[in-house]
Design a protein around this motif. Structure first.
Motif, PDB file in Angstrom:
ATOM      1  N   LEU A   4       0.857  -1.184   0.000  1.00 24.13           N
ATOM      2  CA  LEU A   4       0.000   0.000   0.000  1.00 24.13           C
ATOM      3  C   LEU A   4       0.894   1.236   0.000  1.00 24.13           C
ATOM      4  CD1 LEU A   4      -2.847   1.306   0.382  1.00 24.13           C
ATOM      5  CD2 LEU A   4      -2.337   1.353   2.829  1.00 24.13           C
ATOM      6  N   ILE A   5       0.731   2.094  -1.032  1.00 30.54           N
ATOM      7  CA  ILE A   5       1.437   3.381  -1.032  1.00 30.54           C
ATOM      8  C   ILE A   5       0.370   4.456  -0.848  1.00 30.54           C
ATOM      9  CG2 ILE A   5       2.877   4.979  -2.355  1.00 30.54           C
ATOM     10  CD1 ILE A   5       4.156   2.624  -3.758  1.00 30.54           C
ATOM     11  N   THR A   6       0.462   5.217   0.230  1.00 34.15           N
ATOM     12  CA  THR A   6      -0.533   6.278   0.450  1.00 34.15           C
ATOM     13  C   THR A   6      -0.006   7.590  -0.147  1.00 34.15           C
ATOM     14  OG1 THR A   6       0.295   7.085   2.564  1.00 34.15           O
ATOM     15  CG2 THR A   6      -1.192   5.167   2.641  1.00 34.15           C
ATOM     16  N   GLY A   7      -0.937   8.411  -0.660  1.00 34.58           N
ATOM     17  CA  GLY A   7      -0.525   9.699  -1.231  1.00 34.58           C
ATOM     18  C   GLY A   7       0.192   9.545  -2.562  1.00 34.58           C
ATOM     19  N   GLY A   8      -0.086   8.451  -3.266  1.00 33.44           N
ATOM     20  CA  GLY A   8       0.620   8.153  -4.513  1.00 33.44           C
ATOM     21  C   GLY A   8       0.248   9.046  -5.684  1.00 33.44           C
ATOM     22  N   ALA A   9      -0.809   9.852  -5.535  1.00 37.34           N
ATOM     23  CA  ALA A   9      -1.159  10.770  -6.630  1.00 37.34           C
ATOM     24  C   ALA A   9      -0.518  12.143  -6.425  1.00 37.34           C
ATOM     25  CB  ALA A   9      -2.679  10.911  -6.737  1.00 37.34           C
ATOM     26  N   GLY A  10       0.208  12.309  -5.337  1.00 37.73           N
ATOM     27  CA  GLY A  10       0.856  13.593  -5.054  1.00 37.73           C
ATOM     28  C   GLY A  10       2.220  13.674  -5.719  1.00 37.73           C
ATOM     29  N   PHE A  11       2.972  14.678  -5.324  1.00 37.01           N
ATOM     30  CA  PHE A  11       4.272  14.955  -5.954  1.00 37.01           C
ATOM     31  C   PHE A  11       5.246  13.778  -5.764  1.00 37.01           C
ATOM     32  CE2 PHE A  11       8.412  17.317  -4.856  1.00 37.01           C
ATOM     33  CZ  PHE A  11       8.931  17.158  -6.130  1.00 37.01           C
ATOM     34  N   ILE A  12       5.720  13.569  -4.550  1.00 43.76           N
ATOM     35  CA  ILE A  12       6.723  12.514  -4.332  1.00 43.76           C
ATOM     36  C   ILE A  12       6.091  11.138  -4.524  1.00 43.76           C
ATOM     37  CG2 ILE A  12       8.384  11.544  -2.681  1.00 43.76           C
ATOM     38  CD1 ILE A  12       8.415  14.328  -1.304  1.00 43.76           C
ATOM     39  N   GLY A  13       4.863  10.986  -4.011  1.00 43.15           N
ATOM     40  CA  GLY A  13       4.183   9.692  -4.094  1.00 43.15           C
ATOM     41  C   GLY A  13       4.094   9.174  -5.527  1.00 43.15           C
ATOM     42  N   SER A  14       3.829  10.066  -6.488  1.00 39.84           N
ATOM     43  CA  SER A  14       3.679   9.594  -7.875  1.00 39.84           C
ATOM     44  C   SER A  14       5.010   9.071  -8.411  1.00 39.84           C
ATOM     45  CB  SER A  14       3.104  10.690  -8.770  1.00 39.84           C
ATOM     46  OG  SER A  14       3.950  11.809  -8.802  1.00 39.84           O
ATOM     47  N   HIS A  15       6.113   9.674  -7.987  1.00 40.50           N
ATOM     48  CA  HIS A  15       7.427   9.168  -8.428  1.00 40.50           C
ATOM     49  C   HIS A  15       7.745   7.830  -7.757  1.00 40.50           C
ATOM     50  CE1 HIS A  15       8.682  12.618 -10.874  1.00 40.50           C
ATOM     51  NE2 HIS A  15       7.922  13.318 -10.039  1.00 40.50           N
TER      52      HIS A  15
END
Ligand code: NAD
Ligand code: DAU
Length: 347
Positions: A4-15
């Motif tokens: 589970l990756i939380t915040g994956g649509a944000g800046f660092i999360g997407s990378h």
């Protein structure tokens, strides 16, 4: 693993999501994001059809929902990035930061504990934190993993609190965790409320560049893909119950950074030298503004062999090119409620 990756649509999360989906086909990646103003699925267009990628829209503050997805997907690992992340917003609305950054983190810890408690082996809760928890440095010195916490903004206080909860779950319940505290990131997909993308956007638009106070505040900048690579290494190879500092060995006073950005933008935009610098405007300082952050990243370097791979000049050029080539992305995120935010914050 089911990760589970939380915040994956944000800046660092997407990378981080992109890196895990592409480099680790053996893992199933579940990106959980509430899609706040800072979350944008356009950041992940290139991986959204991958068979090991799954998107879950949800709020980490909603404990029932969080328990439900842990039961359904039986995650083996969590990489927790979801947060309210902008210091200036934390000054106008601290409670929003307590809810997401503190309650949200504890909800995730509880849900992980509930399904892992009989067997913590091969499990990992990775909490992504910030160097701001250490407070402010004077002219000298570096933040070490052992530096005492001394947060000064509601944002850094909420991140410090969440770090303490993660550690406390490790000590009290045996939760297998790692924490990393990273310095300022920059790069593609950065929401244009933070210094570098805001100023790139304002230069394009010929708008003032609002430098807080005397501009002599210092930050240590790291290219976002180097942070994602560090997260990958620590997730797979970091020692349990350890903290690692991550930084760019790259300190800049804001005003020097802004001048460099102006010079590079003038070249890229075919404007005559000095054009963008004329947009620099000194404005009222941020309350409680931390003077200087600088990371000693010796531990992660020694234990895991990590170091930044991109120089600041290269990274800044890549970043500028990305914004100039992704005008539609920039236009989409700077329309609507962004305009209201900008008026409120800067006028
Ligand atoms: P960001 O603001 O760009 O993204 C945050 C993401 O979290 C967004 O996609 C948003 O939709 C999501 N989110 C927010 N509230 C949520 C909620 N209640 N439930 C589910 N999702 C939610 O942030 P960022 O700059 O990418 O930072 C990511 C993490 O890294 C944060 O934890 C931040 O504290 C940490 N960090 C950031 C930096 C930096 O320079 N940006 C440096 C060090 C550490
Ligand atoms: O150090 C890590 C932190 O870096 C992260 O934990 C935060 O999530 C991230 O937002 C960032 O915090 P900063 O406050 O350092 O970043 P920001 O881009 O907001 O500001 C960088 C510096 O530039 C800071 O000294 C304030 C200044 N600044 C910022 C803005 C938005 C200005 O002078 N003018 C501005 O308009």
């Amino acid at each position: 693993m089911n990760i589970l990756i939380t915040g994956g649509a944000g800046f660092i999360g997407s990378h981080v999501v992109r890196r895990f989906v592409k480099n680790h086909p053996q893992h199933n990646i579940y990106n959980l994001d509430a899609l706040t103003y800072a979350g944008n699925l356009e950041n992940l267009r290139d991986v959204e059809k991958s068979s090991n990628y799954h998107f879950l829209k949800g709020d980490i503050v909603d404990a029932n929902y969080i328990n439900e997805i842990f039961n359904t997907y039986q995650f083996d690992g969590v990489i927790h990035l979801a947060a309210e992340s902008h210091v200036d917003r934390s000054i106008t609305d601290p409670l929003a930061f307590v809810k997401t950054n503190v309650f949200g983190t504890v909800n995730l810890l509880n849900a992980a504990k509930a399904i892992w408690v009989d067997d913590f082996s091969e499990k990992r809760f990775y909490h992504v934190s910030t160097d701001e928890v250490y407070g402010s440095l004077g002219a000298d010195g570096l933040f070490l993993e052992t530096t005492a916490y001394d947060p000064n903004s509601p944002y850094s206080a909420s991140k410090a609190s969440s770090d303490h909860f993660v550690r406390a779950y490790g000590e009290t319940y045996g939760m297998p965790y790692v924490i990393t505290n990273c310095s300022n990131n920059y790069g593609p997909n950065h929401f244009p409320e933070k210094l570098i993308p805001l100023f790139i956007n304002n230069i394009i638009e010929n708008q003032p560049l609002p430098v807080y106070g005397d501009g002599k505040y210092t930050r240590d900048w790291l290219f976002v893909e180097d942070h994602a690579r560090a997260i990958d290494l620590v997730f797979h190879k970091g020692r349990n119950h350890e903290t690692y500092n991550i930084g760019g060995f790259n300190e800049w006073q804001n005003i020097d950074l802004v001048k460099l950005l102006c010079q590079q933008m003038d070249v890229k935009l075919g404007r005559s030298e000095g054009t963008s610098e004329k947009l620099i405007t000194y404005v009222k300082d941020r309350p409680g503004h931390d003077l200087r952050y600088a990371i000693d990243a010796g531990k992660i370097n020694k234990e895991l062999g990590w170091e930044p791979s991109v120089t600041f000049e290269q990274g800044l050029e890549k970043t500028i090119d990305w914004y100039l080539n992704n005008e539609e992305w920039l236009n989409n995120v700077t329309s609507g409620s962004y305009q209201e935010y900008y008026q409120k914050m800067y006028n």
